[in-house]
Design an enzyme around this catalytic site. Structure first.
Site, PDB file in Angstrom:
ATOM      1  N   HIS A  83       0.730  -1.201  -0.072  1.00 38.05           N
ATOM      2  CA  HIS A  83      -0.093  -0.075  -0.056  1.00 38.05           C
ATOM      3  C   HIS A  83       0.715   1.160  -0.071  1.00 38.05           C
ATOM      4  O   HIS A  83       1.749   1.517   0.932  1.00 38.05           O
ATOM      5  CB  HIS A  83      -0.949   0.092   1.228  1.00 38.05           C
ATOM      6  CG  HIS A  83      -1.939   1.116   1.278  1.00 38.05           C
ATOM      7  ND1 HIS A  83      -3.077   1.142   0.591  1.00 38.05           N
ATOM      8  CD2 HIS A  83      -1.908   2.590   1.915  1.00 38.05           C
ATOM      9  CE1 HIS A  83      -3.661   2.259   0.850  1.00 38.05           C
ATOM     10  NE2 HIS A  83      -2.824   2.973   1.407  1.00 38.05           N
ATOM     11  N   ASP A 162     -14.147   3.760   8.449  1.00 29.06           N
ATOM     12  CA  ASP A 162     -13.053   4.794   7.709  1.00 29.06           C
ATOM     13  C   ASP A 162     -13.914   5.348   6.683  1.00 29.06           C
ATOM     14  O   ASP A 162     -13.540   6.551   6.530  1.00 29.06           O
ATOM     15  CB  ASP A 162     -11.870   3.813   7.117  1.00 29.06           C
ATOM     16  CG  ASP A 162     -10.942   4.774   6.416  1.00 29.06           C
ATOM     17  OD1 ASP A 162     -10.329   5.619   6.993  1.00 29.06           O
ATOM     18  OD2 ASP A 162     -10.852   4.681   5.155  1.00 29.06           O
ATOM     19  N   ARG A 169     -13.192  13.885   7.233  1.00 28.43           N
ATOM     20  CA  ARG A 169     -11.719  14.545   7.177  1.00 28.43           C
ATOM     21  C   ARG A 169     -11.451  15.216   6.032  1.00 28.43           C
ATOM     22  O   ARG A 169     -10.703  16.552   6.124  1.00 28.43           O
ATOM     23  CB  ARG A 169     -10.730  13.412   7.306  1.00 28.43           C
ATOM     24  CG  ARG A 169     -10.789  12.602   8.842  1.00 28.43           C
ATOM     25  CD  ARG A 169      -9.774  11.381   8.869  1.00 28.43           C
ATOM     26  NE  ARG A 169      -8.669  11.771   8.604  1.00 28.43           N
ATOM     27  CZ  ARG A 169      -7.710  10.847   7.930  1.00 28.43           C
ATOM     28  NH1 ARG A 169      -8.323   9.783   7.430  1.00 28.43           N
ATOM     29  NH2 ARG A 169      -6.615  11.095   7.521  1.00 28.43           N
ATOM     30  N   SER A 184      -6.605   4.882   9.365  1.00 25.08           N
ATOM     31  CA  SER A 184      -7.597   4.853   8.280  1.00 25.08           C
ATOM     32  C   SER A 184      -6.894   3.754   7.384  1.00 25.08           C
ATOM     33  O   SER A 184      -7.554   2.867   6.721  1.00 25.08           O
ATOM     34  CB  SER A 184      -7.469   6.417   7.398  1.00 25.08           C
ATOM     35  OG  SER A 184      -7.811   6.261   6.274  1.00 25.08           O
ATOM     36  N   LYS A 188      -7.985  -0.666   7.085  1.00 29.34           N
ATOM     37  CA  LYS A 188      -8.449  -1.161   5.787  1.00 29.34           C
ATOM     38  C   LYS A 188      -7.628  -2.358   5.692  1.00 29.34           C
ATOM     39  O   LYS A 188      -8.062  -3.466   4.849  1.00 29.34           O
ATOM     40  CB  LYS A 188      -8.535   0.006   4.605  1.00 29.34           C
ATOM     41  CG  LYS A 188      -9.714   0.918   4.582  1.00 29.34           C
ATOM     42  CD  LYS A 188      -9.558   1.770   3.653  1.00 29.34           C
ATOM     43  CE  LYS A 188      -8.392   2.930   3.904  1.00 29.34           C
ATOM     44  NZ  LYS A 188      -8.630   4.295   3.392  1.00 29.34           N
TER      45      LYS A 188
END
Ligand code: URA
Ligand code: CA
Length: 441
Positions: A83, A162, A169, A184, A188
């Site tokens: 990620h 999230d 946000r 966040s 995930k």
């Protein structure tokens, strides 16, 4: 029973919230039982007061527990997820995913959409004619089992807290907050069921955290949450002082990934992809150590096995795999407009976020959630930091249809600083963060 006013008061005064309180907050966000104004007030209090390491872990786990956790046990091996915290010209997934899968790793990746100035892998994949990212969980797992590689949008009800909190946000100035970014992303990743996680934490003018020390802090916090959650996690901190690849856009970035996998292109995008892939192969047990992993990846590149994996993935997801042999089958922009230097000198610095926004204005990204993406548009960089340019020399080429040419040109020109002296080329790989500590390069 908890109530939100107490939680807001507590955090406002700098006190730590308990796991039970954070569960109440995350579930209330996910189920929409807490009104947005109270959620937003707590987010802002967290922005100002921060969170302890325990609170950050507890918030992450509370967000995981707000929904389902994917079961990848039928994928036929340990799945490794990668990620990126978000960049420009940052299409490592489409390079490293196929290369790692070609080396026998199971790559099960749930990706996101473009956000602000950053691109999103889902938008890039959807630029391939016919390709789909909305597979069911069953098809996702079956594809990973059969060809070792699938990249899809988030499926099922993973970390729904999230979803609610991120949207708030985005419009309340609370994106750039370390515990909120950590929870966040890691909620995930943990909910998506991966066995091990390799993070690419960007640093520099195109990253969430622009200075190196904050980026390393972010990486350490994410690695720590991974460890506390029982998921082996590593983070590479990599430079986003300029776009990673030369191509910025959707079909344009797919083209660059194909050119790299076909052996026609090299550069920073390939180098970061190989470094990430090395960590992924070791984390997934496909290589005993990094030198061996690197050799396997280079072999998969040279033999064309990586490109073949991308071809298989595109076909399995309904796309036209012929794009791998002829990138002109990807959507093409009507116009190519060179942006030229107004003076001679050396490329001294880039505002990478602004380069991402230039591409967004052409239609490659969204200004609001409902906007459609133009898959063909974007830009190709002709220079890197440190390069010599002459007056009238091409800095970049805009790939445009109707929209945004003047604005994109102004943004791009303003994003590239030209100086009389050559500066230092920025570092590409800044640090490797493991649970045991930080290695700086
Ligand atoms: N990407 C995410 O998914 N969440 C963040 O908070 C920042 C980047
Ligand atoms: Ca990078």
């Amino acid at each position: 029973m908890f109530n939100m006013v107490d939680l807001i008061e507590k955090k406002k005064r700098g006190q730590a919230l308990s796991r039970q309180e954070l569960d109440f907050f995350a579930l209330g966000a996910a189920r929409r039982t807490i009104p947005d104004y109270q959620l937003a007030a707590l987010l802002m209090a967290i922005w100002f007061r921060g969170m302890t390491a325990e609170e950050t872990r507890d918030l992450t786990l509370a967000m995981v527990a707000s929904g389902e956790v994917a079961d990848l046990s039928a994928a036929g091996g340990l799945c490794v997820d990668k990620h990126s915290t978000g960049g420009v010209g940052d299409t490592t997934t489409l390079v490293v995913g196929p290369l790692c899968a070609a080396c026998g790793l199971k790559v099960a990746k749930m990706s996101g959409r473009g956000l602000g100035h950053t691109g999103g892998t889902l938008d890039k994949i959807e630029s391939i004619p016919g390709a789909r990212i909305d597979l069911s969980m069953e098809r996702f797992v079956a594809q990973v089992r059969e060809i070792g590689l699938a990249v899809i949008g988030q499926t099922g009800d993973l970390a729904p807290a999230d979803k609610a909190l991120y949207a708030l946000r985005d419009v309340t100035g609370t994106v750039d907050c370390l515990p909120l970014v950590v929870s966040s992303i890691m909620s995930k990743k943990i909910a998506s069921g991966a066995g091990a996680i390799v993070l690419d934490v960007k640093t520099g003018s195109g990253a969430i955290m622009r200075d190196l020390e904050s980026s390393i802090e972010l990486a350490k916090a994410m690695v720590d949450v991974g460890r506390l959650a029982g998921k082996p996690t590593l983070a590479l901190v990599t430079g986003m002082d300029q776009p990673l690849g030369t191509h910025v856009g959707n079909a344009l970035e797919v083209k660059e990934a194909i050119d790299i996998l076909a052996g026609r292109a090299k550069g920073r995008l390939l180098e970061v992809s190989l470094r990430l892939g090395t960590l992924m192969l070791v984390a997934g047990g496909r290589a005993a150590e990094e030198r061996q992993a690197r050799a396997l990846l280079e072999e998969a590149l040279a033999s064309g096995a990586g490109l073949e994996k991308l071809r298989q993935m595109i076909a399995a997801q309904g796309g036209d795999a012929c794009v791998c042999d002829d990138t002109r089958l990807l959507p093409q922009a009507a116009r190519k407009i060179p942006v030229r230097a107004e003076r001679a000198g050396y490329v001294a610095a880039m505002n990478t976020a602004q380069i991402g926004l230039a591409s967004q204005r052409l239609g490659a990204g969204r200004l609001s959630k409902e906007d459609a993406i133009d898959p063909a548009v974007g830009l190709v960089m002709d220079v890197s930091i440190g390069d010599r340019v002459e007056k009238g020399g091409v800095l970049a080429t805009l790939y445009a249809n109707e929209k945004g040419v003047e604005e994109a040109e102004a943004l791009l020109r303003g994003a590239i600083a030209i100086a009389g002296e050559p500066g230092d080329a920025p570092r590409l790989i800044d640090a490797l963060v493991r649970p045991e500590g930080v290695e700086r390069f």
